[in-house]
Design a protein around this motif. Structure first.
Motif, PDB file in Angstrom:
ATOM      1  N   GLU A   1      59.458  41.176  34.399  1.00 15.89           N
ATOM      2  CA  GLU A   1      58.500  40.473  35.247  1.00 15.89           C
ATOM      3  C   GLU A   1      58.894  39.006  35.338  1.00 15.89           C
ATOM      4  O   GLU A   1      58.698  38.257  34.389  1.00 15.89           O
ATOM      5  CB  GLU A   1      57.072  40.609  34.695  1.00 15.89           C
ATOM      6  CG  GLU A   1      56.053  39.952  35.612  1.00 15.89           C
ATOM      7  CD  GLU A   1      54.608  40.198  35.227  1.00 15.89           C
ATOM      8  OE1 GLU A   1      54.352  40.510  34.060  1.00 15.89           O
ATOM      9  OE2 GLU A   1      53.740  40.081  36.104  1.00 15.89           O
TER      10      GLU A   1
ATOM     11  N   ARG B   1      47.376  37.457  45.629  1.00 18.69           N
ATOM     12  CA  ARG B   1      48.048  38.445  44.776  1.00 18.69           C
ATOM     13  C   ARG B   1      47.876  39.879  45.309  1.00 18.69           C
ATOM     14  O   ARG B   1      48.530  40.796  44.865  1.00 18.69           O
ATOM     15  CB  ARG B   1      47.502  38.353  43.341  1.00 18.69           C
ATOM     16  CG  ARG B   1      48.177  37.317  42.497  1.00 18.69           C
ATOM     17  CD  ARG B   1      49.558  37.768  42.025  1.00 18.69           C
ATOM     18  NE  ARG B   1      49.467  38.763  40.964  1.00 18.69           N
ATOM     19  CZ  ARG B   1      49.731  40.055  41.123  1.00 18.69           C
ATOM     20  NH1 ARG B   1      50.099  40.533  42.296  1.00 18.69           N
ATOM     21  NH2 ARG B   1      49.653  40.872  40.097  1.00 18.69           N
TER      22      ARG B   1
ATOM     23  N   HIS C   1      51.847  45.936  40.339  1.00 18.05           N
ATOM     24  CA  HIS C   1      50.459  45.686  39.905  1.00 18.05           C
ATOM     25  C   HIS C   1      49.796  44.716  40.887  1.00 18.05           C
ATOM     26  O   HIS C   1      49.730  43.529  40.663  1.00 18.05           O
ATOM     27  CB  HIS C   1      50.391  45.199  38.454  1.00 18.05           C
ATOM     28  CG  HIS C   1      51.162  43.940  38.146  1.00 18.05           C
ATOM     29  ND1 HIS C   1      52.505  43.802  38.382  1.00 18.05           N
ATOM     30  CD2 HIS C   1      50.758  42.757  37.605  1.00 18.05           C
ATOM     31  CE1 HIS C   1      52.889  42.593  37.995  1.00 18.05           C
ATOM     32  NE2 HIS C   1      51.848  41.937  37.533  1.00 18.05           N
TER      33      HIS C   1
ATOM     34  N   HIS D   1      56.890  35.069  39.128  1.00 16.72           N
ATOM     35  CA  HIS D   1      55.526  35.108  38.586  1.00 16.72           C
ATOM     36  C   HIS D   1      54.712  34.105  39.396  1.00 16.72           C
ATOM     37  O   HIS D   1      54.737  34.184  40.625  1.00 16.72           O
ATOM     38  CB  HIS D   1      55.526  34.855  37.062  1.00 16.72           C
ATOM     39  CG  HIS D   1      54.212  35.178  36.442  1.00 16.72           C
ATOM     40  ND1 HIS D   1      53.405  34.241  35.858  1.00 16.72           N
ATOM     41  CD2 HIS D   1      53.542  36.351  36.356  1.00 16.72           C
ATOM     42  CE1 HIS D   1      52.290  34.822  35.432  1.00 16.72           C
ATOM     43  NE2 HIS D   1      52.347  36.109  35.716  1.00 16.72           N
TER      44      HIS D   1
ATOM     45  N   ASP E   1      48.112  46.406  34.293  1.00 13.75           N
ATOM     46  CA  ASP E   1      48.165  45.039  33.750  1.00 13.75           C
ATOM     47  C   ASP E   1      47.347  44.928  32.465  1.00 13.75           C
ATOM     48  O   ASP E   1      46.879  43.846  32.118  1.00 13.75           O
ATOM     49  CB  ASP E   1      47.695  44.000  34.786  1.00 13.75           C
ATOM     50  CG  ASP E   1      48.517  42.712  34.725  1.00 13.75           C
ATOM     51  OD1 ASP E   1      49.371  42.579  33.823  1.00 13.75           O
ATOM     52  OD2 ASP E   1      48.307  41.832  35.569  1.00 13.75           O
TER      53      ASP E   1
ATOM     54  N   HIS F   1      52.493  49.064  34.810  1.00  7.76           N
ATOM     55  CA  HIS F   1      52.557  47.674  34.330  1.00  7.76           C
ATOM     56  C   HIS F   1      51.653  47.422  33.131  1.00  7.76           C
ATOM     57  O   HIS F   1      50.439  47.318  33.261  1.00  7.76           O
ATOM     58  CB  HIS F   1      52.222  46.681  35.450  1.00  7.76           C
ATOM     59  CG  HIS F   1      52.723  45.299  35.166  1.00  7.76           C
ATOM     60  ND1 HIS F   1      53.991  44.869  35.482  1.00  7.76           N
ATOM     61  CD2 HIS F   1      52.138  44.245  34.549  1.00  7.76           C
ATOM     62  CE1 HIS F   1      54.168  43.629  35.095  1.00  7.76           C
ATOM     63  NE2 HIS F   1      53.054  43.213  34.521  1.00  7.76           N
TER      64      HIS F   1
ATOM     65  N   HIS G   1      53.162  39.456  42.866  1.00  8.94           N
ATOM     66  CA  HIS G   1      53.274  37.999  42.626  1.00  8.94           C
ATOM     67  C   HIS G   1      54.036  37.254  43.725  1.00  8.94           C
ATOM     68  O   HIS G   1      54.027  36.025  43.724  1.00  8.94           O
ATOM     69  CB  HIS G   1      53.936  37.672  41.270  1.00  8.94           C
ATOM     70  CG  HIS G   1      53.081  37.945  40.082  1.00  8.94           C
ATOM     71  ND1 HIS G   1      51.995  37.164  39.747  1.00  8.94           N
ATOM     72  CD2 HIS G   1      53.134  38.925  39.145  1.00  8.94           C
ATOM     73  CE1 HIS G   1      51.430  37.649  38.656  1.00  8.94           C
ATOM     74  NE2 HIS G   1      52.095  38.728  38.279  1.00  8.94           N
TER      75      HIS G   1
HETATM   76 ZN    ZN Z   1      51.815  40.026  36.580  1.00 12.72          ZN
END
Ligand code: ZN
Length: 400
Positions: free
Chosen positions: A134, A236, A225, A161, A343, A29, A204
């Motif tokens: 994403e 998360r 991620h 998200h 990320d 990611h 997410h």
């Molecule tokens: Zn993200």
């Protein structure tokens, strides 16, 4: 205390460097397409920290990274015909800018859609770039878009998200759950993703969504991620039970390098006060909800938060803290169910792991902790590639 001589340390470092070079390294990611859209952005430039780019060609070389998923990321907007049309244009612009970059640097980068292809690409020279979408927001209420994005090269879809959408509930929607997991349409979307050979990414999503995906997908799922809640208690991250259940279903969690998710941050009283004032001003329960603000508020709020971070800095977590995350997944889920999803270019920065160029230091830390070549190969790509192959094989063939 373990004692080590300078010679032993030098041998360890040499061995780690060699293992890093030999492993096929994949980061699942990176938010680099956002940078590619910046006017004048130059992938050949070795960006300084203040230039806000953690992925460029010099850093990819320095980091010895063989492959990466670039995320076509879109924030959540209105779920209306106009909203879907607008966001599909944004998605199109990102696919185009990725294609442009690959055309521009054919000796450095090439599009990959399967593990075997990625290895072939890398043997020939370039690094392999995969694509992930994403947020399924641009799918709207029309599943045919999943096939469109698959054909453009996407190989995973992060279902949401920071807000709920038509497909599922998010982990961080300030209004709480809407579907209590996947919607009925979301269940259809999972079936369609299985049919296409498109990985289901639950980073997410809410816990209920995660479990609905586990139950609804015929093939393993991923978290591209995310991290462990045991080390940083944020929605998360995944609980220990989720890690074990993900592993039981053959999936993989790709550890995120976003400092607040890596380890619970230590915040001064002044910082806590400043955050409370910020949240009160924007009507947020926590900072995590900032991405759920309407687009017009999101930009100024994020700018204000960036200033707050400069005025009241929190010490960054470290490479060792990431290794703790990996250790924890290994303890709970096993070595076959962990990978890396940095990320980078999406907010991640750590002490000693500031950009992709620093990836060898993560391998060094893992070697220090006793991880061997076989383990490193699994962490760096073997596990995600296993899932990817299973998902591709699980494709439903058209009836004859
Ligand atoms: Zn993200």
């Amino acid at each position: 205390m373990p004692t080590t001589t300078p010679a032993a340390e030098a041998r360890l470092q040499t061995r780690a460097r060699l293992l890093h070079e030999r492993a096929f390294t994949l980061d699942s990611h990176q938010d680099t397409p956002g940078n590619l859209l910046r006017p004048g952005f130059d992938l050949t430039h070795d960006h300084r920290p203040d230039e806000k780019a953690q992925v460029d060609l010099p850093k990819l070389r320095r980091g010895g990274l063989d492959a990466a998923f670039w995320a076509v990321y879109v924030g959540q907007g209105p779920r209306t015909a106009e909203g879907y049309a607008a966001i599909r244009q944004e998605v199109e612009a990102q696919f185009r800018v990725i294609e442009q970059a690959l055309r521009h640097y054919p000796r450095e980068l090439a599009l990959a859609t399967s593990p075997d292809q990625a290895r072939r690409i890398r043997r020939a020279g370039p690094r392999a770039i995969f694509i992930g979408l994403e947020n399924s927001y641009p799918v709207g209420l029309d599943l045919r878009w999943l096939e469109t994005y698959y054909r453009r090269g996407a190989r995973y879809v992060t279902l949401c998200h920071s807000s709920n959408n038509d497909i599922c509930d998010s982990a961080t929607d300030p209004t709480g759950p809407e579907h209590h997991g996947l919607s009925d349409f979301g269940r259809e979307a999972i079936r369609e993703m299985n049919r296409l050979g498109l990985m289901v990414d639950t980073s997410h999503t809410s816990d209920d969504t995660f479990y609905d995906c586990l139950a609804g997908s015929r093939v393993p799922i991923i978290a591209s991620h995310s991290g462990c809640r045991a080390l940083s208690d944020t929605p998360r991250n995944l609980s220990d039970a989720m890690l074990r259940d993900l592993a039981h279903a053959g999936g993989v969690v790709q550890v995120n390098l976003f400092s607040p998710y890596v380890k619970t941050e230590v915040k001064s009283a002044a910082r806590q006060q400043a955050e409370a004032a910020f949240c009160a001003k924007w009507g947020l329960k926590t900072f995590l909800n900032v991405y759920a603000l309407p687009a017009a508020d999101r930009t100024p709020a994020l700018a204000e938060y960036a200033r707050l971070e400069v005025d009241f800095p929190v010490p960054l977590n470290t490479v060792a803290d990431v290794a703790d995350q990996i250790d924890h997944v290994v303890q709970q889920a096993g070595i076959d169910h962990v990978g890396i999803g940095s990320d980078f270019d999406g907010g991640s920065v750590l002490n000693g792991l500031a950009d992709v160029g620093d990836f060898p230091s993560l391998t060094l830390e893992l070697v220090r902790r006793g991880y061997r070549a076989r383990d490193l190969n699994r962490i760096w790509s073997g596990n995600l590639f296993r899932v990817m192959r299973t998902v591709a094989r699980g494709k439903v063939r058209p009836a004859r």
